[in-house]
Design a protein around this motif. Structure first.
Motif, PDB file in Angstrom:
ATOM      1  N   PHE A  88    -106.286  -9.933 -36.315  1.00  9.00           N
ATOM      2  CA  PHE A  88    -105.911  -9.882 -37.530  1.00  9.00           C
ATOM      3  C   PHE A  88    -107.118  -9.679 -38.426  1.00  9.00           C
ATOM      4  CE2 PHE A  88    -102.699 -12.639 -35.558  1.00  9.00           C
ATOM      5  CZ  PHE A  88    -101.639 -11.830 -36.343  1.00  9.00           C
ATOM      6  N   VAL A  89    -106.929  -8.869 -39.463  1.00  3.98           N
ATOM      7  CA  VAL A  89    -107.929  -8.676 -40.398  1.00  3.98           C
ATOM      8  C   VAL A  89    -108.600  -9.987 -41.214  1.00  3.98           C
ATOM      9  CG1 VAL A  89    -108.468  -7.290 -42.721  1.00  3.98           C
ATOM     10  CG2 VAL A  89    -107.324  -6.075 -40.692  1.00  3.98           C
ATOM     11  N   SER A  90    -107.345 -10.821 -41.570  1.00  3.16           N
ATOM     12  CA  SER A  90    -107.736 -11.974 -42.354  1.00  3.16           C
ATOM     13  C   SER A  90    -108.659 -12.956 -41.433  1.00  3.16           C
ATOM     14  CB  SER A  90    -106.452 -12.716 -42.762  1.00  3.16           C
ATOM     15  OG  SER A  90    -105.713 -12.928 -41.467  1.00  3.16           O
ATOM     16  N   GLN A  91    -108.255 -12.894 -40.238  1.00  5.54           N
ATOM     17  CA  GLN A  91    -109.275 -13.756 -39.189  1.00  5.54           C
ATOM     18  C   GLN A  91    -110.669 -13.248 -39.172  1.00  5.54           C
ATOM     19  OE1 GLN A  91    -108.090 -16.949 -38.107  1.00  5.54           O
ATOM     20  NE2 GLN A  91    -110.515 -17.057 -37.755  1.00  5.54           N
ATOM     21  N   LEU A  92    -110.710 -12.035 -38.927  1.00 11.40           N
ATOM     22  CA  LEU A  92    -112.143 -11.306 -38.839  1.00 11.40           C
ATOM     23  C   LEU A  92    -112.868 -11.774 -40.112  1.00 11.40           C
ATOM     24  CD1 LEU A  92    -111.135  -7.867 -37.398  1.00 11.40           C
ATOM     25  CD2 LEU A  92    -112.458  -9.744 -36.275  1.00 11.40           C
ATOM     26  N   ARG A  93    -112.039 -11.554 -41.202  1.00 12.66           N
ATOM     27  CA  ARG A  93    -112.722 -11.749 -42.601  1.00 12.66           C
ATOM     28  C   ARG A  93    -113.018 -13.462 -42.672  1.00 12.66           C
ATOM     29  NH1 ARG A  93    -110.173 -11.723 -47.109  1.00 12.66           N
ATOM     30  NH2 ARG A  93    -107.843 -11.575 -46.431  1.00 12.66           N
ATOM     31  N   LYS A  94    -112.088 -14.439 -42.168  1.00  9.34           N
ATOM     32  CA  LYS A  94    -112.668 -15.730 -42.194  1.00  9.34           C
ATOM     33  C   LYS A  94    -113.730 -15.901 -41.204  1.00  9.34           C
ATOM     34  CE  LYS A  94    -107.890 -17.372 -42.948  1.00  9.34           C
ATOM     35  NZ  LYS A  94    -106.876 -18.219 -42.623  1.00  9.34           N
ATOM     36  N   ASP A  95    -113.792 -15.194 -40.321  1.00  8.07           N
ATOM     37  CA  ASP A  95    -115.019 -15.435 -39.190  1.00  8.07           C
ATOM     38  C   ASP A  95    -116.237 -14.776 -39.611  1.00  8.07           C
ATOM     39  OD1 ASP A  95    -113.566 -16.497 -37.495  1.00  8.07           O
ATOM     40  OD2 ASP A  95    -113.133 -14.729 -36.332  1.00  8.07           O
ATOM     41  N   GLY A  96    -116.292 -14.319 -41.113  1.00 11.22           N
ATOM     42  CA  GLY A  96    -117.616 -13.711 -41.869  1.00 11.22           C
ATOM     43  C   GLY A  96    -117.724 -12.249 -41.539  1.00 11.22           C
ATOM     44  N   VAL A  97    -116.931 -11.466 -41.018  1.00  6.17           N
ATOM     45  CA  VAL A  97    -116.987 -10.165 -40.870  1.00  6.17           C
ATOM     46  C   VAL A  97    -116.915  -9.388 -42.030  1.00  6.17           C
ATOM     47  CG1 VAL A  97    -116.280  -8.022 -39.580  1.00  6.17           C
ATOM     48  CG2 VAL A  97    -116.132 -10.338 -38.514  1.00  6.17           C
ATOM     49  N   ASP A  98    -117.705  -8.617 -42.376  1.00  3.03           N
ATOM     50  CA  ASP A  98    -117.878  -7.800 -43.708  1.00  3.03           C
ATOM     51  C   ASP A  98    -116.741  -6.618 -43.503  1.00  3.03           C
ATOM     52  OD1 ASP A  98    -118.357  -5.881 -45.740  1.00  3.03           O
ATOM     53  OD2 ASP A  98    -120.418  -6.330 -45.677  1.00  3.03           O
TER      54      ASP A  98
END
Length: 409
Positions: free
Chosen positions: A296-306
């Motif tokens: 998920f895009v949202s999980q990657l973002r939560k993990d700090g991925v730009d």
């Protein structure tokens, strides 16, 4: 239904080239030459388990189409739907004990957040299936009254034989169509249908399911394909420039939608070009809700991925290609982003006019984003090795990458 905020598209010197795009219906390359207003419809999400990287890859592809058109100084009329009532949504709501409308609203809101973070240009009209029901019902009635639809135990089906062009989008034979119909929401084995491939236009009310006034059709809810047709015809009309979506929509969704519209209007074609994005895999299988192998895009973002790195990971693969996601793909994108940002942070650099031309040429060539990325890589490598004396170059590169690739440096 509202879309998401638009990020600013920087102005670039000169003008881009007309887009050549692979057309699924003909199997060949076509040069798109829309009028001053280019018209595109892209099929949206069914709002549960949004937004996974397969979704993101599809919307990234058609975001590039918009950006190429904008670079040719055209306006873009982009329409996208949300299938906020359908069997899979109801099944997920029942399985999780969440109200179906609440689930749809929550996942659609998350989708908007992800699209904003990824700098996807929003549609002019972002329309839910429920919102479109007042347009759908009279369309189904017109199809029925014209003999292109029929009733079966209270449900209303479209007759595929009413469209002489049925089958021209996918080019599949009847046996292949029947298999895909069974896999993708159809009911080819239902007794009483005139043709096993006939799709549902209006589903009569079922116990415990939401229902809407269908006028002479009776209470119920719309079928999947007619939803997009109603929205597209209302906002774009027949013969719009591009119908887009994932390759899993070629049949039945885009085939059936085209036939619905052509039987309804007596005009051909529904869309001038059909373009489809490849599938994203994980662990050796297509990334899909049914398999549960989703990133998920949202999980990657939560993990700090730009989000810019996520977008570069998508751009590293040609939009029509099927590809496999891995941590290495994301690591490569992060490294590329760091190199590019370092390159444009210097006060001057190698001349960038040729690079702008290379990016434009690559994207005009069936959205060859890997070639565009390779061109920027070469400029960044030259900048790192020996720099340059053009003070305007880093700014031009930054604007070009933003405007044409949607990546903010």
């Amino acid at each position: 239904m509202h879309a998401w905020p638009a990020s600013e598209v920087p102005a670039l010197p000169g003008q881009g080239r007309d887009l050549e795009l692979h057309d699924t219906a003909t199997g060949g390359r076509v040069t798109l030459a829309p009028g001053q207003v280019a018209r595109i419809y892209v099929c949206g999400i069914t709002p549960y388990d949004a937004t996974h990287l397969g979704h993101a890859a599809t919307y990234n592809a058609f975001d590039l189409v918009q950006r190429v058109w904008l670079d040719t100084k055209r306006q873009v009329l982009y329409i996208q739907n949300v299938t906020d009532i359908d069997d899979p949504l109801l099944e997920r709501a029942a399985a999780t004990g969440v109200d179906w409308a609440e689930l749809a609203e929550r996942e659609t809101a998350l989708f908007r957040e992800d699209m904003t973070a990824l700098r996807m240009l929003p549609p002019e009209h972002f329309v839910g299936a429920v919102e479109a029901i007042p347009w759908i019902v009279p369309m189904v009635e017109r199809l029925r009254d014209a003999g292109a639809a029929y009733e079966l135990d209270g449900d209303t089906y479209f007759s595929v034989e009413s469209d002489p062009h049925f089958g021209e989008v996918s080019g599949l034979d009847a046996a292949a169509m029947r298999l895909l119909s069974a896999e993708r929401g159809g009911d080819p084995e239902r007794p009483g249908k005139k043709n096993p491939l006939d799709p549902m236009l209006w589903t009569a009310a079922r116990p415990g399911e939401p229902r809407w006034d269908g006028a002479s059709l009776g209470p119920g809810r719309p079928g999947w394909h007619i939803e997009c047709v109603a929205i597209a015809l209302r906002h774009l009309g027949m013969g719009f420039d591009v119908q887009g979506g994932g390759s899993d929509l070629v049949f039945p969704h885009h085939e059936m939608g085209a036939s619905h519209a052509q039987a309804l209007t007596g005009e051909f074609p529904y869309a001038r070009t059909y373009a489809h994005a490849g599938m994203v895999g994980l662990d050796g299988a297509k990334m899909s809700k049914s398999k549960g192998n989703l990133v998920f895009v949202s999980q990657l973002r939560k993990d700090g991925v730009d989000p810019a790195a996520i977008r570069l990971a998508l751009l590293a693969h040609h939009y029509r290609a099927d590809w496999e996601y891995s941590a290495a793909v994301l690591d490569e994108a992060r490294e590329r982003l760091a190199r590019w940002r370092a390159a444009v942070s210097r006060p001057d650099g190698p001349p960038a006019e040729d690079l702008l031309a290379e990016i434009r040429a690559a994207l005009a060539d069936d959205l060859d984003s890997p070639a565009a990325l390779a061109a920027v890589d070469r400029w960044a490598a030259t900048q790192a090795e020996r720099g340059g004396d053009d003070p305007g170059a880093p700014g031009l590169v930054s604007r070009a990458v933003d405007a044409l690739l949607g990546v903010a440096l």
